[in-house]
Design a protein around this motif. Sequence first.
Motif, PDB file in Angstrom:
ATOM      1  N   UNK A   7       0.774  -1.231   0.000  1.00 20.91           N
ATOM      2  CA  UNK A   7       0.000   0.000   0.000  1.00 20.91           C
ATOM      3  C   UNK A   7       0.807   1.282   0.000  1.00 20.91           C
ATOM      4  N   UNK A   8       2.073   1.213  -0.384  1.00 20.81           N
ATOM      5  CA  UNK A   8       2.892   2.432  -0.350  1.00 20.81           C
ATOM      6  C   UNK A   8       4.011   2.333  -1.377  1.00 20.81           C
ATOM      7  N   UNK A   9       4.761   3.392  -1.496  1.00 17.09           N
ATOM      8  CA  UNK A   9       5.918   3.453  -2.380  1.00 17.09           C
ATOM      9  C   UNK A   9       6.952   4.378  -1.783  1.00 17.09           C
ATOM     10  N   UNK A  10       8.002   4.681  -2.551  1.00 21.68           N
ATOM     11  CA  UNK A  10       9.015   5.578  -2.024  1.00 21.68           C
ATOM     12  C   UNK A  10       9.620   6.379  -3.148  1.00 21.68           C
ATOM     13  N   UNK A  11      10.172   7.524  -2.794  1.00 23.34           N
ATOM     14  CA  UNK A  11      10.827   8.420  -3.739  1.00 23.34           C
ATOM     15  C   UNK A  11      12.271   8.654  -3.308  1.00 23.34           C
ATOM     16  N   UNK A  12      13.150   8.752  -4.269  1.00 19.51           N
ATOM     17  CA  UNK A  12      14.544   9.071  -3.983  1.00 19.51           C
ATOM     18  C   UNK A  12      14.734  10.578  -4.164  1.00 19.51           C
ATOM     19  N   UNK A  13      15.214  11.234  -3.111  1.00 18.60           N
ATOM     20  CA  UNK A  13      15.378  12.685  -3.129  1.00 18.60           C
ATOM     21  C   UNK A  13      16.817  13.062  -2.801  1.00 18.60           C
ATOM     22  N   UNK A  14      17.309  14.178  -3.343  1.00 19.66           N
ATOM     23  CA  UNK A  14      18.656  14.632  -3.006  1.00 19.66           C
ATOM     24  C   UNK A  14      18.756  15.047  -1.541  1.00 19.66           C
ATOM     25  N   UNK A  15      19.960  15.028  -0.996  1.00 19.99           N
ATOM     26  CA  UNK A  15      20.166  15.276   0.430  1.00 19.99           C
ATOM     27  C   UNK A  15      19.710  16.667   0.855  1.00 19.99           C
ATOM     28  N   UNK A  16      19.955  17.683   0.017  1.00 23.09           N
ATOM     29  CA  UNK A  16      19.571  19.037   0.425  1.00 23.09           C
ATOM     30  C   UNK A  16      18.056  19.165   0.550  1.00 23.09           C
TER      31      UNK A  16
END
Length: 214
Positions: free
Chosen positions: A170-179
């Motif tokens: 029931x979920x997912x994830x996103x990759x985001x930059x550190x800043x």
Amino acid sequence: MTKLGFACTGVRSDPYAAGPTLVFRLRITGPADTRVHALALQCQLRIEPARRPYGEAEGERLGDLFGERERWGSTLNPIQFATVPLLVPGFTGETEADLVVPCSYDLEVACARYFRALEGGEMPLLLLFSGTAFAGPGGFQVTPVPWDQEARVRMPVRVWREAVDQHFPGCGWLRLPEDLMDELLAHRSRRALPSWEATVRDLLATAAVREGVR
């Protein structure tokens, strides 16, 4: 050269893998009178998006991959899914083997975005095989497995969803930059928000209010 043939007889999700994983069942045939001592294969999997229809909602979600539907005649090009090695033990005539393929759920990866956009039906996949065959009746002959060896399979969308839901229900994830992560963490701390879900919902609600004002 050792004559080989490949077919995919089915695909399932692996409930015991450490991450989302698909298992393709392969049937491999060779000469009936020649012992194949081993196969060292390199297996490339490609998605063939032009080989299935798409509903209206699916088409909208696929816009970032293929553009407007009017352009699909030239943009529905194959998408690389995975490349995995496979070592097949010795056999004579015919054998079966499992090809284990880890799945990325990173939505920055084109194949993951494609899979997630589909509502149901089947995914058309092409499996390409190359590598080395070690065979011979009495000695040891080493021959290449050419890239023209291939197999097609139509994998049900539900199989991919089963693999993903076993690890990310029931979920997912996103990759985001550190800043950006630092900014999100700071926003969460300032607002004393209890979770990342609450943080994102708070930002969306703030954006909706601003758009309403405009």
